[in-house]
Design a protein around this motif. Sequence first.
Motif, PDB file in Angstrom:
ATOM      1  N   THR A 296     -36.209 -10.505 -22.501  1.00 48.09           N
ATOM      2  CA  THR A 296     -35.481  -9.251 -22.322  1.00 48.09           C
ATOM      3  C   THR A 296     -35.484  -8.444 -23.616  1.00 48.09           C
ATOM      4  OG1 THR A 296     -34.045 -10.213 -20.635  1.00 48.09           O
ATOM      5  CG2 THR A 296     -33.249  -8.230 -21.747  1.00 48.09           C
ATOM      6  N   ILE A 297     -35.776  -7.145 -23.488  1.00 49.36           N
ATOM      7  CA  ILE A 297     -35.848  -6.271 -24.664  1.00 49.36           C
ATOM      8  C   ILE A 297     -34.436  -5.822 -25.021  1.00 49.36           C
ATOM      9  CG2 ILE A 297     -36.860  -4.173 -25.622  1.00 49.36           C
ATOM     10  CD1 ILE A 297     -39.117  -4.444 -23.646  1.00 49.36           C
ATOM     11  N   GLY A 384     -36.181   6.718  -5.154  1.00 53.01           N
ATOM     12  CA  GLY A 384     -34.915   6.235  -5.710  1.00 53.01           C
ATOM     13  C   GLY A 384     -35.037   4.821  -6.249  1.00 53.01           C
ATOM     14  N   ASP A 385     -35.656   3.926  -5.481  1.00 51.68           N
ATOM     15  CA  ASP A 385     -35.827   2.549  -5.930  1.00 51.68           C
ATOM     16  C   ASP A 385     -36.700   2.489  -7.177  1.00 51.68           C
ATOM     17  OD1 ASP A 385     -34.309   1.688  -3.819  1.00 51.68           O
ATOM     18  OD2 ASP A 385     -36.010   1.205  -2.535  1.00 51.68           O
ATOM     19  N   TYR A 386     -37.733   3.318  -7.208  1.00 53.01           N
ATOM     20  CA  TYR A 386     -38.659   3.346  -8.340  1.00 53.01           C
ATOM     21  C   TYR A 386     -37.930   3.730  -9.625  1.00 53.01           C
ATOM     22  CZ  TYR A 386     -42.956   4.654 -10.899  1.00 53.01           C
ATOM     23  OH  TYR A 386     -43.974   4.759 -11.808  1.00 53.01           O
ATOM     24  N   MET A 387     -37.131   4.789  -9.536  1.00 51.98           N
ATOM     25  CA  MET A 387     -36.405   5.259 -10.705  1.00 51.98           C
ATOM     26  C   MET A 387     -35.324   4.271 -11.137  1.00 51.98           C
ATOM     27  SD  MET A 387     -37.672   8.110 -11.681  1.00 51.98           S
ATOM     28  CE  MET A 387     -36.368   8.864 -12.620  1.00 51.98           C
ATOM     29  N   LEU A 388     -34.592   3.743 -10.177  1.00 50.80           N
ATOM     30  CA  LEU A 388     -33.508   2.826 -10.506  1.00 50.80           C
ATOM     31  C   LEU A 388     -34.047   1.536 -11.108  1.00 50.80           C
ATOM     32  CD1 LEU A 388     -30.483   2.363 -10.401  1.00 50.80           C
ATOM     33  CD2 LEU A 388     -30.756   1.408  -8.119  1.00 50.80           C
ATOM     34  N   SER A 389     -35.194   1.065 -10.610  1.00 53.65           N
ATOM     35  CA  SER A 389     -35.778  -0.176 -11.104  1.00 53.65           C
ATOM     36  C   SER A 389     -36.245  -0.043 -12.540  1.00 53.65           C
ATOM     37  CB  SER A 389     -36.946  -0.583 -10.200  1.00 53.65           C
ATOM     38  OG  SER A 389     -37.542  -1.776 -10.649  1.00 53.65           O
ATOM     39  N   ILE A 390     -36.931   1.063 -12.855  1.00 54.77           N
ATOM     40  CA  ILE A 390     -37.504   1.226 -14.192  1.00 54.77           C
ATOM     41  C   ILE A 390     -36.500   1.829 -15.169  1.00 54.77           C
ATOM     42  CG2 ILE A 390     -39.329   2.359 -15.528  1.00 54.77           C
ATOM     43  CD1 ILE A 390     -41.075   2.289 -13.040  1.00 54.77           C
ATOM     44  N   CYS A 391     -35.725   2.798 -14.709  1.00 53.65           N
ATOM     45  CA  CYS A 391     -34.897   3.601 -15.616  1.00 53.65           C
ATOM     46  C   CYS A 391     -33.405   3.362 -15.444  1.00 53.65           C
ATOM     47  CB  CYS A 391     -35.189   5.091 -15.414  1.00 53.65           C
ATOM     48  SG  CYS A 391     -36.937   5.486 -15.437  1.00 53.65           S
ATOM     49  N   GLY A 392     -33.017   2.340 -14.699  1.00 54.55           N
ATOM     50  CA  GLY A 392     -31.607   2.066 -14.498  1.00 54.55           C
ATOM     51  C   GLY A 392     -30.969   1.441 -15.731  1.00 54.55           C
ATOM     52  N   ASN A 393     -29.856   0.764 -15.519  1.00 52.04           N
ATOM     53  CA  ASN A 393     -29.105   0.197 -16.632  1.00 52.04           C
ATOM     54  C   ASN A 393     -29.711  -1.092 -17.177  1.00 52.04           C
ATOM     55  OD1 ASN A 393     -27.246   2.260 -16.399  1.00 52.04           O
ATOM     56  ND2 ASN A 393     -25.943   1.116 -14.996  1.00 52.04           N
ATOM     57  N   LEU A 396     -35.934  -3.780 -19.641  1.00 49.88           N
ATOM     58  CA  LEU A 396     -37.180  -4.391 -19.192  1.00 49.88           C
ATOM     59  C   LEU A 396     -37.352  -5.751 -19.857  1.00 49.88           C
ATOM     60  CD1 LEU A 396     -39.522  -1.256 -19.484  1.00 49.88           C
ATOM     61  CD2 LEU A 396     -38.233  -2.020 -17.481  1.00 49.88           C
ATOM     62  N   ARG A 397     -38.277  -6.551 -19.345  1.00 51.35           N
ATOM     63  CA  ARG A 397     -38.655  -7.810 -19.974  1.00 51.35           C
ATOM     64  C   ARG A 397     -40.092  -7.687 -20.471  1.00 51.35           C
ATOM     65  NH1 ARG A 397     -37.151 -10.046 -15.091  1.00 51.35           N
ATOM     66  NH2 ARG A 397     -39.050 -11.290 -14.930  1.00 51.35           N
ATOM     67  N   PRO A 402     -51.658 -12.516 -21.164  1.00 49.15           N
ATOM     68  CA  PRO A 402     -52.331 -13.794 -20.975  1.00 49.15           C
ATOM     69  C   PRO A 402     -53.807 -13.709 -21.343  1.00 49.15           C
ATOM     70  CG  PRO A 402     -52.037 -12.707 -18.869  1.00 49.15           C
ATOM     71  CD  PRO A 402     -51.337 -11.851 -19.892  1.00 49.15           C
ATOM     72  N   GLY A 403     -54.333 -12.529 -21.554  1.00 55.29           N
ATOM     73  CA  GLY A 403     -55.740 -12.366 -21.885  1.00 55.29           C
ATOM     74  C   GLY A 403     -55.952 -12.082 -23.357  1.00 55.29           C
ATOM     75  N   LYS A 404     -57.146 -11.560 -23.680  1.00 53.53           N
ATOM     76  CA  LYS A 404     -57.512 -11.313 -25.070  1.00 53.53           C
ATOM     77  C   LYS A 404     -57.453  -9.827 -25.411  1.00 53.53           C
ATOM     78  CE  LYS A 404     -60.620 -15.315 -24.932  1.00 53.53           C
ATOM     79  NZ  LYS A 404     -62.022 -15.786 -25.092  1.00 53.53           N
ATOM     80  N   SER A 405     -56.928  -9.010 -24.519  1.00 49.70           N
ATOM     81  CA  SER A 405     -56.943  -7.566 -24.731  1.00 49.70           C
ATOM     82  C   SER A 405     -55.915  -7.110 -25.753  1.00 49.70           C
ATOM     83  CB  SER A 405     -56.689  -6.835 -23.414  1.00 49.70           C
ATOM     84  OG  SER A 405     -55.391  -7.126 -22.940  1.00 49.70           O
ATOM     85  N   GLY A 406     -54.878  -7.934 -25.980  1.00 48.92           N
ATOM     86  CA  GLY A 406     -53.821  -7.526 -26.889  1.00 48.92           C
ATOM     87  C   GLY A 406     -52.797  -6.619 -26.238  1.00 48.92           C
ATOM     88  N   SER A 407     -52.931  -6.370 -24.943  1.00 50.19           N
ATOM     89  CA  SER A 407     -51.979  -5.520 -24.221  1.00 50.19           C
ATOM     90  C   SER A 407     -50.655  -6.244 -24.045  1.00 50.19           C
ATOM     91  CB  SER A 407     -52.542  -5.137 -22.846  1.00 50.19           C
ATOM     92  OG  SER A 407     -53.720  -4.379 -22.978  1.00 50.19           O
ATOM     93  N   PHE A 408     -49.617  -5.453 -23.834  1.00 51.95           N
ATOM     94  CA  PHE A 408     -48.310  -6.011 -23.525  1.00 51.95           C
ATOM     95  C   PHE A 408     -47.905  -5.578 -22.125  1.00 51.95           C
ATOM     96  CE2 PHE A 408     -48.200  -6.475 -28.092  1.00 51.95           C
ATOM     97  CZ  PHE A 408     -47.506  -7.669 -28.269  1.00 51.95           C
ATOM     98  N   PHE A 409     -47.162  -6.438 -21.473  1.00 49.51           N
ATOM     99  CA  PHE A 409     -46.669  -6.154 -20.138  1.00 49.51           C
ATOM    100  C   PHE A 409     -45.148  -6.069 -20.184  1.00 49.51           C
ATOM    101  CE2 PHE A 409     -50.749  -8.114 -19.501  1.00 49.51           C
ATOM    102  CZ  PHE A 409     -51.299  -7.427 -18.426  1.00 49.51           C
ATOM    103  N   TYR A 410     -44.613  -5.082 -19.504  1.00 51.10           N
ATOM    104  CA  TYR A 410     -43.166  -4.936 -19.376  1.00 51.10           C
ATOM    105  C   TYR A 410     -42.819  -5.043 -17.898  1.00 51.10           C
ATOM    106  CZ  TYR A 410     -43.698  -3.184 -24.105  1.00 51.10           C
ATOM    107  OH  TYR A 410     -44.014  -3.055 -25.428  1.00 51.10           O
ATOM    108  N   LEU A 411     -41.920  -5.947 -17.588  1.00 54.21           N
ATOM    109  CA  LEU A 411     -41.552  -6.231 -16.206  1.00 54.21           C
ATOM    110  C   LEU A 411     -40.124  -5.764 -15.963  1.00 54.21           C
ATOM    111  CD1 LEU A 411     -42.749  -7.675 -13.693  1.00 54.21           C
ATOM    112  CD2 LEU A 411     -41.650  -9.771 -14.509  1.00 54.21           C
TER     113      LEU A 411
END
Length: 687
Positions: A296-297, A384-393, A396-397, A402-411
């Motif tokens: 959790t961030i 509504g669900d989209y906004m509440l899920s990403i931008c609610g209270n 993100l985690r 898991p790969g070699k790209s160096g990317s980060f994932f936020y869930l």
Amino acid sequence: MRRVAPAMTAASSAAGGEETAVVEKTLLNGDVYRGGSPHGKGRYVWADGCMYEGNWRRGKASGKGRFSWPSGATFEGQFRRGRIDGQGVFVGPDGATYRGAWVADRRHGLGNKTYANGDCYEGQWRRNLQDGHGRYVWANGNQYIGEWRAGVLSGRGALICANGSRYDGVWENGVPKGSGVFTWPTGGSWPGSSVDLPAMSATFFAPPGAVAVSRRSSVEGVGDKATPRICIWESEGEAGDITCDIVDALEASMPMLFKEAAAIAGGATYMRSASGVPRWASAVATTPQSKRPGRTISKRHKNYELMLQLQLGIMHSVGKSSAVPMRELEQGDFDPRENALSWTEFPPEGSKATLPHSTGYFCWKDYCPMVFRHLRKLFAVDTGDYMLSICGNDPLRELSSPGKSGSFFYLTQDDQFMIKTVKKSEVKLLLKMLNSYCKHVDRYKNSLITRFYGVHCVKRHNGQKVRFIVMGNLFCSEYQIHRRFDLKGSSYGRTADKFEDEIDETTTLKDLDLNFVFRLQKSWYTDLHEQLRRDCDFLESEGIMDYSFLIGIHFCDDISASKMGSSTFTASPSGGTTELCFSDDAFDMVPDCSRKSLIRLGAHMPGRAEQASRRSGFVFPNQTGEVHDVILFFGIIDILQDYSVKKRLEHSYKSLQTDPNSISAVEPKLYSRRFQEFIGRIFVEDG
């Protein structure tokens, strides 16, 4: 029992007055009653500290009375036939206070409630929930005036900010529905369509930290739990033995009524605990949650500020695009130069288009907003669900790549959406094929390819640009994922390189770690291979390679994947009661109605996982391995890599070290053929 018969005055005797019996008794369980029997005033004290003092009629609390709990909660008002009924005042242990009408132990009618956090509601109630016309005022000065249904905003109403901004429109299940009108303190107005409420409250109204309206702003505490039914009655005998019941009324927040039946001779059959909470509440077994991937961030996280900027930007973008009427897509909608000619500035002090915020200065770019709005609609993602899920209270985690790209994932905390940091080349590739991607997923509703919901870019105060894509999470389910595999159909370097005791349900395993083949019933098997061919043909036509087939497995015996045992039953998503039943045929499964509609190609799919033998680095069914009933989740991910110069050099270099057919970096046509052949070996028809 001791009967007290007070002496009567001559006047009352002459008047023919009737003697009133007063009794006092200590029951075997420690309860004490003193008062009139069966009528008059009396006081009953339970052994756990609860107490009723007031009027009784025919052995039941009736008329004015006062009930108190050991927790400090109290009710004072009208009782009828042993229940709270009429006008009364309830004060919870946290100081929350309700004044108003009651019917059968529930808030019902006109009432006013002041919550412990400073919020206040005044209006109509029905069965303990706001229902009808009412006014809710938050502690920060924001307020809603309008219609309610079952405790949420439903019907016509106005949300008014403390600074004078307001939104007037129709609400459904806590969020705006249809068109409405935004009005600024200056008097200017803007007609817009349905937008998620947290986005409105953040973008148009609320200061930082304001509570989203579609979430309950005040938590129902002990004081809001159902109050008891209070009865006493007489059994046969000279003066009658007093017995008492406290029976919990149906609580609005609970799906079932739990009761504790501990019969005590001559005493209470049900009692509250010392905390005022029913004793079953502390006795109900709880199932430990499975380990959740990611961290959790929090405020101390190095990417906390970036997360806030991402949330502010998405709120702004989706709110702005939703205000424009939906229309058919045009060719210009797919041109990123036409849709992102300028950056939107987000200064900390705010601007005409943005709110003040606590993060540093940043700029925001949104790519092809109308296209992704259509895609969200196509994939049945509610705005509504989209906004509440990403931008609610909820924060993100963050998941490391898991790969070699160096990317980060936020869930997102509800696991619905995944946000990935990507390179500029990946954004260009996605935008280049966006038109054909839209046509493909529109034509093939069961496509296994990643579902994209948005592409954005944050330019921070130091000039650094961070690009994001928002996509669906394949593993969004109440079922625990016990094993997950990232498969490419190649063998060189395709192992997780972890010891067995280091592998858990969050570990992403690879091709050489796979020791199962998956058996599907004929219809699912046919659909899978037909759709796999279509999707691979599409990716090949776009020059895409190096994609993966991601598989998540829920073992229905619900034990650890390292100690898998076969069972004829599957545990429910929460680890509780059985929800899926297997007959002798593993595919005669009968999910409950809420799950059946979720089954589709690649999600919540019933199947069987058979432990298999390995030859030449790959698995093959051997007909003798142990078989497990499973629920499968799968799809094609990482589709933003073409056969670039870098990949060609990688192919040439690795070909000098190993068999060229065993490496991932091969040209798209060969990659597609090898990929399909590999998936064809691990997914077989159950016969």
